[in-house]
Motif scaffolding. Structure first.
Motif, PDB file in Angstrom:
ATOM      1  N   VAL A  66       0.863  -1.182   0.000  1.00 38.79           N
ATOM      2  CA  VAL A  66       0.000   0.000   0.000  1.00 38.79           C
ATOM      3  C   VAL A  66       0.895   1.227   0.000  1.00 38.79           C
ATOM      4  CG1 VAL A  66      -1.697   1.334   1.305  1.00 38.79           C
ATOM      5  CG2 VAL A  66      -1.937  -1.143   1.132  1.00 38.79           C
ATOM      6  N   GLY A  67       0.698   2.106  -0.987  1.00 35.87           N
ATOM      7  CA  GLY A  67       1.543   3.287  -1.120  1.00 35.87           C
ATOM      8  C   GLY A  67       1.128   4.429  -0.220  1.00 35.87           C
ATOM      9  N   SER A  68      -0.170   4.757  -0.259  1.00 36.83           N
ATOM     10  CA  SER A  68      -0.651   5.878   0.545  1.00 36.83           C
ATOM     11  C   SER A  68      -2.175   5.853   0.594  1.00 36.83           C
ATOM     12  CB  SER A  68      -0.159   7.206  -0.049  1.00 36.83           C
ATOM     13  OG  SER A  68      -0.326   8.256   0.884  1.00 36.83           O
ATOM     14  N   PHE A  69      -2.726   6.771   1.394  1.00 32.11           N
ATOM     15  CA  PHE A  69      -4.171   6.924   1.518  1.00 32.11           C
ATOM     16  C   PHE A  69      -4.530   8.372   1.200  1.00 32.11           C
ATOM     17  CE2 PHE A  69      -2.907   3.564   4.499  1.00 32.11           C
ATOM     18  CZ  PHE A  69      -3.692   2.512   4.041  1.00 32.11           C
ATOM     19  N   TYR A  70      -5.647   8.561   0.541  1.00 35.62           N
ATOM     20  CA  TYR A  70      -6.078   9.891   0.096  1.00 35.62           C
ATOM     21  C   TYR A  70      -7.498  10.163   0.589  1.00 35.62           C
ATOM     22  CZ  TYR A  70      -2.081   9.472  -3.056  1.00 35.62           C
ATOM     23  OH  TYR A  70      -0.815   9.304  -3.561  1.00 35.62           O
ATOM     24  N   TYR A  71      -7.738  11.421   0.951  1.00 38.07           N
ATOM     25  CA  TYR A  71      -8.986  11.816   1.591  1.00 38.07           C
ATOM     26  C   TYR A  71      -9.583  13.028   0.865  1.00 38.07           C
ATOM     27  CZ  TYR A  71      -6.750   8.896   5.097  1.00 38.07           C
ATOM     28  OH  TYR A  71      -6.114   7.855   5.735  1.00 38.07           O
ATOM     29  N   PRO A  72     -10.809  13.462   1.237  1.00 36.90           N
ATOM     30  CA  PRO A  72     -11.438  14.591   0.538  1.00 36.90           C
ATOM     31  C   PRO A  72     -10.522  15.811   0.411  1.00 36.90           C
ATOM     32  CG  PRO A  72     -13.055  13.538   1.929  1.00 36.90           C
ATOM     33  CD  PRO A  72     -11.730  12.863   2.231  1.00 36.90           C
ATOM     34  N   GLY A  73     -10.439  16.333  -0.821  1.00 37.18           N
ATOM     35  CA  GLY A  73      -9.568  17.456  -1.122  1.00 37.18           C
ATOM     36  C   GLY A  73      -8.230  17.045  -1.683  1.00 37.18           C
ATOM     37  N   ASP A  74      -7.885  15.742  -1.610  1.00 32.90           N
ATOM     38  CA  ASP A  74      -6.584  15.265  -2.070  1.00 32.90           C
ATOM     39  C   ASP A  74      -6.572  15.043  -3.577  1.00 32.90           C
ATOM     40  OD1 ASP A  74      -5.724  15.305   0.510  1.00 32.90           O
ATOM     41  OD2 ASP A  74      -5.653  13.140   0.774  1.00 32.90           O
ATOM     42  N   LEU A  75      -5.449  15.359  -4.183  1.00 32.55           N
ATOM     43  CA  LEU A  75      -5.208  15.142  -5.609  1.00 32.55           C
ATOM     44  C   LEU A  75      -4.613  13.755  -5.788  1.00 32.55           C
ATOM     45  CD1 LEU A  75      -5.226  16.823  -8.327  1.00 32.55           C
ATOM     46  CD2 LEU A  75      -2.812  17.282  -7.857  1.00 32.55           C
ATOM     47  N   VAL A  76      -5.171  12.991  -6.728  1.00 27.45           N
ATOM     48  CA  VAL A  76      -4.719  11.618  -6.973  1.00 27.45           C
ATOM     49  C   VAL A  76      -4.426  11.442  -8.458  1.00 27.45           C
ATOM     50  CG1 VAL A  76      -5.248   9.161  -6.668  1.00 27.45           C
ATOM     51  CG2 VAL A  76      -6.288  10.846  -5.144  1.00 27.45           C
ATOM     52  N   GLY A  77      -3.333  10.767  -8.761  1.00 30.13           N
ATOM     53  CA  GLY A  77      -3.069  10.388 -10.147  1.00 30.13           C
ATOM     54  C   GLY A  77      -2.188  11.331 -10.931  1.00 30.13           C
ATOM     55  N   LEU A  78      -1.671  12.385 -10.293  1.00 35.84           N
ATOM     56  CA  LEU A  78      -0.776  13.308 -10.992  1.00 35.84           C
ATOM     57  C   LEU A  78       0.627  12.722 -10.947  1.00 35.84           C
ATOM     58  CD1 LEU A  78      -0.411  15.996 -12.445  1.00 35.84           C
ATOM     59  CD2 LEU A  78      -0.054  17.083 -10.228  1.00 35.84           C
ATOM     60  N   GLU A  79       1.120  12.295 -12.107  1.00 34.62           N
ATOM     61  CA  GLU A  79       2.406  11.613 -12.197  1.00 34.62           C
ATOM     62  C   GLU A  79       3.438  12.479 -12.909  1.00 34.62           C
ATOM     63  OE1 GLU A  79       2.966   8.717 -10.886  1.00 34.62           O
ATOM     64  OE2 GLU A  79       1.017   7.761 -10.641  1.00 34.62           O
ATOM     65  N   THR A  80       4.705  12.221 -12.598  1.00 35.67           N
ATOM     66  CA  THR A  80       5.778  12.900 -13.319  1.00 35.67           C
ATOM     67  C   THR A  80       6.035  12.234 -14.667  1.00 35.67           C
ATOM     68  OG1 THR A  80       7.387  11.525 -12.158  1.00 35.67           O
ATOM     69  CG2 THR A  80       6.913  13.691 -11.217  1.00 35.67           C
ATOM     70  N   GLY A  81       5.686  10.950 -14.790  1.00 40.84           N
ATOM     71  CA  GLY A  81       5.849  10.216 -16.039  1.00 40.84           C
ATOM     72  C   GLY A  81       4.532  10.032 -16.767  1.00 40.84           C
ATOM     73  N   ASP A  82       4.532   9.134 -17.751  1.00 41.74           N
ATOM     74  CA  ASP A  82       3.353   8.920 -18.598  1.00 41.74           C
ATOM     75  C   ASP A  82       2.418   7.847 -18.065  1.00 41.74           C
ATOM     76  OD1 ASP A  82       4.256  10.834 -20.433  1.00 41.74           O
ATOM     77  OD2 ASP A  82       5.457   9.343 -21.519  1.00 41.74           O
ATOM     78  N   THR A  83       2.844   7.066 -17.085  1.00 39.25           N
ATOM     79  CA  THR A  83       2.019   5.979 -16.571  1.00 39.25           C
ATOM     80  C   THR A  83       1.909   6.042 -15.050  1.00 39.25           C
ATOM     81  OG1 THR A  83       3.924   4.486 -16.436  1.00 39.25           O
ATOM     82  CG2 THR A  83       2.631   4.447 -18.484  1.00 39.25           C
ATOM     83  N   HIS A  84       0.889   5.372 -14.523  1.00 39.18           N
ATOM     84  CA  HIS A  84       0.696   5.304 -13.072  1.00 39.18           C
ATOM     85  C   HIS A  84       1.625   4.253 -12.473  1.00 39.18           C
ATOM     86  CE1 HIS A  84      -2.674   8.020 -12.907  1.00 39.18           C
ATOM     87  NE2 HIS A  84      -3.325   7.340 -13.822  1.00 39.18           N
TER      88      HIS A  84
END
Length: 214
Positions: A66-84
């Protein structure tokens, strides 16, 4: 719609949150439903509106991290590369706003996107460093206490919701589910925390929890 900004290391910049509030598509995901998968093209960006999200990665030996947990207001999926690099799943029924990266770039501008990527990279690095410290230097009890302390500080209250299950906690902390359950029982037995069912706890002794989490 106005998004509430969480006081978390993942939260979106105001400019990006504003664009996504106006143009983002609202999507609802059931508990454990996949939002995006590992190695998938990272052409969509998400903000959590309600519920909670976990990111996971399958290791070569079949184990799950498990990498991390995200909650209301959190940005998810913004990557520095082209894939997740990780997959993302809803911890409970969750609502997210989703927008194509190209559309966000067009309305927010290159400079804002670049700034958001830099901020996201910096924050994820800080979290990774903290996570490594927990995984490498702390006892099982200290790992669990640190995790509960992080949740309590996030909500800023004695009564804290626990959206993830014991297995999620175990995979995040590098422990077995049996060890996590035993440490939670130990903390409750010492009157440090008190559980009200499986998914909510109350901090009874902040000083003791802070000492264990140091």
């Amino acid at each position: 719609m106005t998004l509430a900004y969480a006081t978390d290391t993942h939260h979106a910049t105001p400019a990006i949150a504003d664009v996504m509030s106006r143009l983002g598509l609202r999507m609802t995901f059931a508990k454990d439903e996949e939002i995006f998968c590992q190695d998938e093209d990272a052409d969509l960006i998400y903000i959590v509106v309600s519920g909670a999200v976990r990111t996971t990665r399958l290791l070569s030996d079949g184990r799950r991290q498990v990498g991390s947990f995200y909650y209301p207001g959190d940005l998810v999926g913004l990557e520095t590369g082209d894939t997740h690099r990780f997959s993302a799943e809803a911890l409970s029924e969750s609502t997210l706003l989703v927008i194509k990266r190209s559309a966000l770039k067009a309305f927010a501008g290159d400079e804002e996107i670049d700034r958001a990527i830099w901020e996201a990279t910096r924050r994820e690095l800080e979290r990774a460093q903290e996570h490594l410290l927990v995984l490498g230097r702390k006892t099982a009890c200290e790992k669990v206490a640190s995790f509960l302390m992080d949740l309590a500080e996030r909500e800023g209250a004695d009564e804290v919701a626990l959206p993830m299950g014991r297995q999620d906690m175990a995979d995040y902390l590098g422990l077995t589910i049996e060890t996590v359950s035993r440490m939670l029982t130990q903390l409750q037995g010492a009157s440090v925390v008190e559980f009200e069912g499986c998914r909510r706890f109350r901090v009874k002794r902040w000083d003791a929890l802070e000492r264990l989490a140091e």
